[in-house]
Scaffold this motif. Structure first.
Motif, PDB file in Angstrom:
ATOM      1  N   ILE A 178      53.514  33.626  95.144  1.00  0.00           N
ATOM      2  CA  ILE A 178      52.537  34.693  94.906  1.00  0.00           C
ATOM      3  C   ILE A 178      52.053  34.696  93.459  1.00  0.00           C
ATOM      4  O   ILE A 178      50.853  34.780  93.175  1.00  0.00           O
ATOM      5  CB  ILE A 178      53.132  36.063  95.275  1.00  0.00           C
ATOM      6  CG1 ILE A 178      53.340  36.165  96.792  1.00  0.00           C
ATOM      7  CG2 ILE A 178      52.239  37.205  94.783  1.00  0.00           C
ATOM      8  CD1 ILE A 178      54.226  37.314  97.222  1.00  0.00           C
ATOM      9  N   HIS A 179      52.994  34.591  92.522  1.00  0.00           N
ATOM     10  CA  HIS A 179      52.654  34.723  91.102  1.00  0.00           C
ATOM     11  C   HIS A 179      52.470  33.377  90.399  1.00  0.00           C
ATOM     12  O   HIS A 179      52.130  33.347  89.216  1.00  0.00           O
ATOM     13  CB  HIS A 179      53.732  35.541  90.385  1.00  0.00           C
ATOM     14  CG  HIS A 179      53.828  36.954  90.880  1.00  0.00           C
ATOM     15  ND1 HIS A 179      52.960  37.937  90.476  1.00  0.00           N
ATOM     16  CD2 HIS A 179      54.675  37.530  91.777  1.00  0.00           C
ATOM     17  CE1 HIS A 179      53.277  39.075  91.075  1.00  0.00           C
ATOM     18  NE2 HIS A 179      54.310  38.857  91.873  1.00  0.00           N
ATOM     19  N   GLY A 180      52.696  32.284  91.127  1.00  0.00           N
ATOM     20  CA  GLY A 180      52.515  30.965  90.528  1.00  0.00           C
ATOM     21  C   GLY A 180      51.051  30.584  90.416  1.00  0.00           C
ATOM     22  O   GLY A 180      50.166  31.244  90.985  1.00  0.00           O
ATOM     23  N   GLU A 181      50.796  29.520  89.687  1.00  0.00           N
ATOM     24  CA  GLU A 181      49.437  29.025  89.490  1.00  0.00           C
ATOM     25  C   GLU A 181      49.306  27.624  90.085  1.00  0.00           C
ATOM     26  O   GLU A 181      50.251  26.828  90.042  1.00  0.00           O
ATOM     27  CB  GLU A 181      49.101  28.966  88.000  1.00  0.00           C
ATOM     28  CG  GLU A 181      49.112  30.339  87.327  1.00  0.00           C
ATOM     29  CD  GLU A 181      48.761  30.250  85.858  1.00  0.00           C
ATOM     30  OE1 GLU A 181      48.624  29.116  85.344  1.00  0.00           O
ATOM     31  OE2 GLU A 181      48.623  31.308  85.215  1.00  0.00           O
ATOM     32  N   VAL A 182      48.137  27.356  90.642  1.00  0.00           N
ATOM     33  CA  VAL A 182      47.868  26.031  91.190  1.00  0.00           C
ATOM     34  C   VAL A 182      47.500  25.091  90.043  1.00  0.00           C
ATOM     35  O   VAL A 182      46.636  25.402  89.226  1.00  0.00           O
ATOM     36  CB  VAL A 182      46.725  26.070  92.224  1.00  0.00           C
ATOM     37  CG1 VAL A 182      46.380  24.654  92.695  1.00  0.00           C
ATOM     38  CG2 VAL A 182      47.119  26.942  93.411  1.00  0.00           C
ATOM     39  N   ILE A 194      55.229  27.876  88.085  1.00  0.00           N
ATOM     40  CA  ILE A 194      55.397  29.212  87.519  1.00  0.00           C
ATOM     41  C   ILE A 194      56.370  29.143  86.352  1.00  0.00           C
ATOM     42  O   ILE A 194      57.360  28.384  86.396  1.00  0.00           O
ATOM     43  CB  ILE A 194      55.884  30.226  88.584  1.00  0.00           C
ATOM     44  CG1 ILE A 194      55.892  31.647  88.006  1.00  0.00           C
ATOM     45  CG2 ILE A 194      57.254  29.843  89.141  1.00  0.00           C
ATOM     46  CD1 ILE A 194      56.114  32.729  89.054  1.00  0.00           C
ATOM     47  N   ASP A 195      56.084  29.885  85.324  1.00  0.00           N
ATOM     48  CA  ASP A 195      56.984  30.014  84.182  1.00  0.00           C
ATOM     49  C   ASP A 195      58.210  30.807  84.648  1.00  0.00           C
ATOM     50  O   ASP A 195      58.053  31.890  85.233  1.00  0.00           O
ATOM     51  CB  ASP A 195      56.259  30.751  83.052  1.00  0.00           C
ATOM     52  CG  ASP A 195      57.061  30.817  81.767  1.00  0.00           C
ATOM     53  OD1 ASP A 195      58.304  30.911  81.842  1.00  0.00           O
ATOM     54  OD2 ASP A 195      56.448  30.805  80.688  1.00  0.00           O
ATOM     55  N   SER A 227      59.350  19.991  84.870  1.00  0.00           N
ATOM     56  CA  SER A 227      57.993  19.973  84.356  1.00  0.00           C
ATOM     57  C   SER A 227      57.888  20.907  83.157  1.00  0.00           C
ATOM     58  O   SER A 227      58.722  21.807  82.976  1.00  0.00           O
ATOM     59  CB  SER A 227      57.010  20.405  85.455  1.00  0.00           C
ATOM     60  OG  SER A 227      55.682  20.303  85.008  1.00  0.00           O
ATOM     61  N   THR A 228      56.871  20.698  82.332  1.00  0.00           N
ATOM     62  CA  THR A 228      56.649  21.547  81.149  1.00  0.00           C
ATOM     63  C   THR A 228      55.172  21.896  81.045  1.00  0.00           C
ATOM     64  O   THR A 228      54.312  21.231  81.622  1.00  0.00           O
ATOM     65  CB  THR A 228      57.080  20.834  79.853  1.00  0.00           C
ATOM     66  OG1 THR A 228      56.369  19.599  79.737  1.00  0.00           O
ATOM     67  CG2 THR A 228      58.577  20.551  79.856  1.00  0.00           C
ATOM     68  N   ASP A 229      54.893  22.953  80.263  1.00  0.00           N
ATOM     69  CA  ASP A 229      53.504  23.306  79.995  1.00  0.00           C
ATOM     70  C   ASP A 229      53.043  22.614  78.713  1.00  0.00           C
ATOM     71  O   ASP A 229      53.754  21.764  78.162  1.00  0.00           O
ATOM     72  CB  ASP A 229      53.334  24.829  79.891  1.00  0.00           C
ATOM     73  CG  ASP A 229      54.114  25.450  78.740  1.00  0.00           C
ATOM     74  OD1 ASP A 229      54.625  24.698  77.870  1.00  0.00           O
ATOM     75  OD2 ASP A 229      54.223  26.689  78.691  1.00  0.00           O
TER      76      ASP A 229
END
Length: 282
Positions: A178-182, A194-195, A227-229
């Motif tokens: 729900i709160h994650g990003e594509v 998601i963070d 994974s990282t941002d």
């Protein structure tokens, strides 16, 4: 989403749902600070099953995008004493008791008893059998289409994989979706990330409990932390929805089908109702 929305109808909760609600209630009203028992020692019922999002259009916090089945699901219900049930359903107090307030009330109260119940009898007693899709209409396919033969088994296998995860752990996975990003790549591949700090923020349970659920989800192979941002911070990546290298991600598809309606994601992940993939998206 489909325009063919079913007429709202109040459905009684299923027996397993009532059992789950009672176990996680600790036999206490979920309203903060209220110690009123749901069932007295004499066997008198002092409590009610209350809706977070109301069952009918005239009900408090009614959500027209929900199905009748979703409205009677455990994550939309909580046990309250009759006094506090009347309070939260009083439409004159709508601003005082929005959806977010009642959801937080339920989560905070049930979290106190979740660990004890899980340790005592395990979450397996609260499992739900998956409901598989029949048409994959959300993707524009039916059983007569060639693509259906490839995609339908993958969706069913994904449903089976989630069914092996305890319900409380699946709820954290649902929040991640729900709160994650594509996230897209140079090619057609996409995934949902998601963070972990964001997940701890929205889960509304102690951070150490969220960390434990993340570890469990990693063990089930549905979340990875490799994974990282752009700042080098760890990101959680949702994984394992389809075979590696296939290039089709069901988490991404689920977010697309939901079109911002969290109830669709909760219906698939929490209730294992994968008929959401039958509904043509708008």
């Amino acid at each position: 989403m489909s325009d063919n929305v079913e007429a709202p109808k109040r459905l009684n909760p299923k027996k397993n749902t009532l059992r789950e609600l009672y176990l996680l209630s600790g036999n206490q009203c979920a309203y903060g600070g209220c110690a009123e028992p749901i069932l007295t020692a004499e066997g008198t019922l002092h409590g009610d099953v209350a809706h977070i999002r109301g069952a009918l259009p005239q009900s408090a916090r009614f959500d027209p995008t929900m199905t009748n089945e979703r409205r009677r699901a455990a994550d939309n219900l909580l046990l309250l004493c009759k006094l506090h049930h009347a309070d939260i359903d009083n439409r004159d107090l709508a601003e005082k008791y929005p959806v977010e307030f009642v959801e937080a009330m339920k989560a905070t109260h049930e979290a106190k008893f979740q660990k004890a119940i899980t340790a005592l009898i395990g979450d397996s007693t609260l499992e739900t059998t998956p409901t598989y899709p029949s048409t994959l209409g959300a993707f524009g396919y039916g059983p007569e289409d060639e693509e259906f033969a490839d995609l339908h088994p993958m969706v069913c296998a994904f449903a089976d994989r989630l069914a092996a995860i305890p319900p409380s752990t699946r709820q954290i996975l649902a929040l991640a979706i729900i709160h994650g990003e594509v996230r897209g790549y140079s090619g057609p591949d996409k995934d949902v990330v998601i963070d972990p700090a964001r997940l701890r923020e929205v889960a509304d349970i102690p951070p150490e409990d969220v960390n434990e659920f993340i570890h469990l989800l990693e063990g089930y192979g549905v979340i990875t932390s490799d994974s990282t941002d752009g700042y080098g911070r760890t990101l959680l990546t949702l994984a394992g929805s389809t075979p590696t290298g296939y290039g089709w991600d069901l988490y991404v598809e689920l977010k697309d089908i939901a079109a911002g309606h969290r109830s669709v994601i909760e219906r698939a992940v929490n209730d294992l109702d994968f008929t959401v993939f039958d509904i043509p998206s708008s």
